[in-house]
Design a protein around this motif. Structure first.
Motif, PDB file in Angstrom:
ATOM      1  N   PRO A 389      32.764 -34.506  26.890  1.00 30.17           N
ATOM      2  CA  PRO A 389      31.940 -33.723  27.821  1.00 30.17           C
ATOM      3  C   PRO A 389      30.464 -34.079  27.724  1.00 30.17           C
ATOM      4  O   PRO A 389      29.916 -34.215  26.631  1.00 30.17           O
ATOM      5  N   PHE A 390      29.857 -34.256  28.873  1.00 23.97           N
ATOM      6  CA  PHE A 390      28.491 -34.735  29.008  1.00 23.97           C
ATOM      7  C   PHE A 390      27.496 -33.788  28.331  1.00 23.97           C
ATOM      8  O   PHE A 390      27.373 -32.631  28.714  1.00 23.97           O
ATOM      9  N   LYS A 391      26.785 -34.276  27.314  1.00 22.15           N
ATOM     10  CA  LYS A 391      25.783 -33.467  26.603  1.00 22.15           C
ATOM     11  C   LYS A 391      24.539 -34.325  26.366  1.00 22.15           C
ATOM     12  O   LYS A 391      24.581 -35.549  26.489  1.00 22.15           O
ATOM     13  N   THR A 392      23.459 -33.656  25.959  1.00 20.89           N
ATOM     14  CA  THR A 392      22.286 -34.418  25.532  1.00 20.89           C
ATOM     15  C   THR A 392      22.567 -34.997  24.152  1.00 20.89           C
ATOM     16  O   THR A 392      23.541 -34.648  23.503  1.00 20.89           O
ATOM     17  N   ARG A 393      21.642 -35.846  23.687  1.00 17.69           N
ATOM     18  CA  ARG A 393      21.841 -36.461  22.370  1.00 17.69           C
ATOM     19  C   ARG A 393      21.942 -35.401  21.281  1.00 17.69           C
ATOM     20  O   ARG A 393      22.655 -35.558  20.305  1.00 17.69           O
ATOM     21  N   SER A 394      21.185 -34.320  21.458  1.00 14.95           N
ATOM     22  CA  SER A 394      21.215 -33.281  20.429  1.00 14.95           C
ATOM     23  C   SER A 394      22.402 -32.333  20.611  1.00 14.95           C
ATOM     24  O   SER A 394      22.516 -31.340  19.904  1.00 14.95           O
TER      25      SER A 394
END
Length: 589
Positions: A389-394
């Motif tokens: 699932p698409f997330k930011t790096r953090s």
RNA sequence: GCGCCUGUAGCUCAAUUGGAUAGAGCAUCGGUCUACGGAACCGAAGGUUAGAGGUUCGAAUCCUCUCAGGCGUGCCA
């Protein structure tokens, strides 16, 4: 005009009815041919019918052809293979029909579907306590497009009712109210002064207090209860927080070119007062059971992991209601109050079981009679490059605002590189249309079922099946009209000069005349990628025409005008179709 | 465990829901090359449709089983 498929089927239908009087509604099953060698359209239904009649399919096809009169529109039909009937459209007929379509700019020759329905489209529905993130993007994009296509297909915009089932009544709002009272008591006592610059930060701060401070937590629960009991003070603050949140959501909708207004919002709070009655009605109808302290409906065919009946819980053991209760209240409202014939839910595929149960329950409670169509349009997840699932790096959710800004930024870079001399504000406008269009098109152009990987480079690639390719085809046509200094009104006064000779002209014309067929299919099956495919093929057919058939430099004046008409109708169809996809066209890019 | 979804060319996806020789786009290779906008066009190559059975005139599509992945499966939404 009707889709060509329908015209042919309707001409064949009475012959089939006569040849097979005992078979109910025998259908010719006309489809566009995949291979040009088999003509433009083919009838596939004869073979199945011959089977039922226990007769020879080719002979049956011959009997059909003997009685069929399509000489006005086709060459003599051919029987091929095991019993196909192939149709080739006559250029003269194509010319006549395309001329009619050109003369009908509002509907492009597309008939209104014969059974205009009242439809509710449930989509978007973000939690208003937080900023919208990438998890909301698909429902928002797809739902809006479905609504747009239904509006055009049924040609009764007022019958298409958008409903955004927002989250505005849960614990998050108890938290926000409590946080506001704690941190800005001056705003809490004068709620009209509530301003939330950064909704996400506001929520995050409240959540942190909630997680770290027991007293705060208790106060938040209390505030939630007070809200549900319609406590005036709490309600007043809540109202203004929601109003502020809505500004954030609306900014996203505007940026995305999503047609959603405040009037389309009917969220949890709007149904809150109906919830006790939902449960009571289920009890009165004798379909409510208590199980492990919760109020449940047990529906046929639903089992849990132990193989025991799976409940639809409508009231928790602590007395609280759940999203199932709200969804039931909503479905009842939509069928009874809004009098919808179709109720469409555009949500994540993971909610499939939930909606199956909601639908079954609504049927059993007779809130949605059989003639009301209940449709769940499930879609897959947006994945990151790692296939997760698409997330930011953090590891946080990607904010929609950031994502849209990045899309525009990336598109702007391309415009700068390709067309540096345009005025800055125009470049900005182009970047907006191209960047947002690319994101939306990438989402719509594959089959809804199944996940897809979010890939900037692919969606903004200026070649292949992307929004920019279609926008480019449109812009090129506009360029022709600029260069030739063509007056469109004057051009459209000469529609009778249309003439189709070159193979590229014929291919393009045939494709243009299929627009209504695509609309009809998408209205029925709710699959937007059929429209993106159609438009992509249209752009390809145009490009081929464009390289092989000079327009402004054609030999004869009449050819110039005829080809300009083809260009015009292509541009018009591209713009119309892209508009149904919520994507903007630009005259230059 | 059970249920749902997915598996197609190297990659991303189609295949109008049972139709003819499974099609596009990337990427690769070759061609168009003073252009009505080359962000283009034309062509080549690329396939045992995850696997095995079955149904029928005909299967990527329907049925059965197997394999792989994802999701769901009682008080979140």
């Amino acid at each position: 005009m009707k889709p060509i498929i329908d015209i042919l089927e309707q001409r064949i239908a009475p012959i089939l009815a006569q040849l097979a009087p005992d078979i109910p509604n025998p259908s010719a099953i006309v489809k566009p041919s995949q291979d040009p060698r088999f003509g433009d359209y083919q009838a596939n239904g004869i073979m199945a019918l011959a089977k039922q009649l226990k007769t020879n399919p080719r002979e049956l096809a011959q009997q059909v052809v003997d009685q069929l009169n399509v000489s006005d529109m086709c060459e003599p039909p051919e029987i091929a293979g095991p019993g196909f009937i192939n149709f080739r459209l006559l250029p003269a007929w194509l010319t006549q029909k395309l001329t009619q379509a050109i003369q009908d700019p509002d509907r492009l020759g597309v008939d209104t579907l014969s059974d205009p329905k009242k439809v509710v489209v449930d989509f978007a529905g973000p939690n208003l306590a937080k900023e919208m993130h990438v998890g909301h993007i698909r429902s928002t994009i797809i739902g809006d497009v479905i609504a747009r296509i239904l509006e055009f297909g049924y040609n009764e915009p007022n019958n298409i009712i958008r409903q955004s089932h927002v989250g505005d009544w849960g614990l998050p709002f108890g938290m926000l109210v409590t946080y506001l009272r704690e941190n800005t008591p001056e705003a809490a006592s004068n709620p009209e002064n509530i301003k939330i610059a950064d909704l996400e930060e506001f929520y995050r701060a409240a959540k942190q207090r909630f997680d770290s401070d027991e007293t705060f937590k208790q106060n938040a629960y209390k505030a939630t209860v007070a809200l549900h009991e319609h406590d005036q003070d709490t309600l007043e603050i809540w109202k203004h927080i929601v109003a502020e949140s809505r500004i954030h959501a609306q900014a996203i909708y505007d940026k995305m070119n999503i047609k959603l207004r405040v009037e389309d919002e009917r969220g949890e709070s709007a149904f809150s007062k109906d919830l006790p009655d939902v449960v009571k009605s289920l009890a009165d109808a004798n379909i409510l059971q208590e199980s492990q302290g919760a109020q449940c409906v047990f529906l046929d065919g639903f089992k849990n992991k132990e193989g025991n009946p799976l409940p639809l819980i409508v009231q928790k053991s602590d007395g609280a209601y759940l999203y199932a209760t709200t969804d039931l209240a909503a479905i009842r409202f939509r069928a009874k109050q809004l009098k919808a014939d179709r109720i469409i839910y555009v949500t994540d595929a993971r909610q499939k079981l939930h909606f199956q149960m909601i639908f079954a329950c609504a049927r059993q409670a007779q809130w949605a009679p059989e003639n009301v169509s209940l449709e769940h349009v499930p879609f897959g997840s947006v994945l990151g490059p790692d296939n997760k699932p698409f997330k930011t790096r953090s590891g946080e959710n990607v904010k929609l605002k950031d994502l849209l800004d990045e899309a525009t930024q990336r598109a702007l870079k391309v415009v700068e590189a390709k067309n540096p001399d345009l005025p800055p504000e125009q470049k900005q406008q182009i970047a907006q249309a191209v960047g947002i269009g690319a994101v939306k098109y990438a989402d719509l152009s594959n089959n809804l079922v199944g996940d897809y990987v979010f890939d900037w480079d692919k969606m903004l690639a200026m070649e292949g099946n992307t929004a920019p390719y279609l926008q480019y085809a449109y812009a090129r046509i506009q360029s022709i009209f600029r260069k030739g200094d063509i007056d469109t009104d004057q051009l459209l006064a000469n529609t009778d000069v249309l003439q189709l000779d070159a193979p590229e002209e014929l291919t393009l014309a045939k494709h243009l005349l299929r627009y209504g067929e695509i609309i009809e299919t998408v209205v029925r099956d709710l699959r937007p990628h059929l429209l993106t495919n159609y438009l992509f093929e249209l752009a390809q057919n145009f490009s081929s025409f464009y390289t092989n058939c000079p327009v402004l430099k054609a030999d004869a004046e009449s050819t110039i005008t005829s080809r300009l008409l083809l260009c015009h109708q292509t541009a018009h169809t591209l713009a119309h179709g892209l508009n149904l996809l919520g994507i903007k066209t630009i005259k230059q890019m």
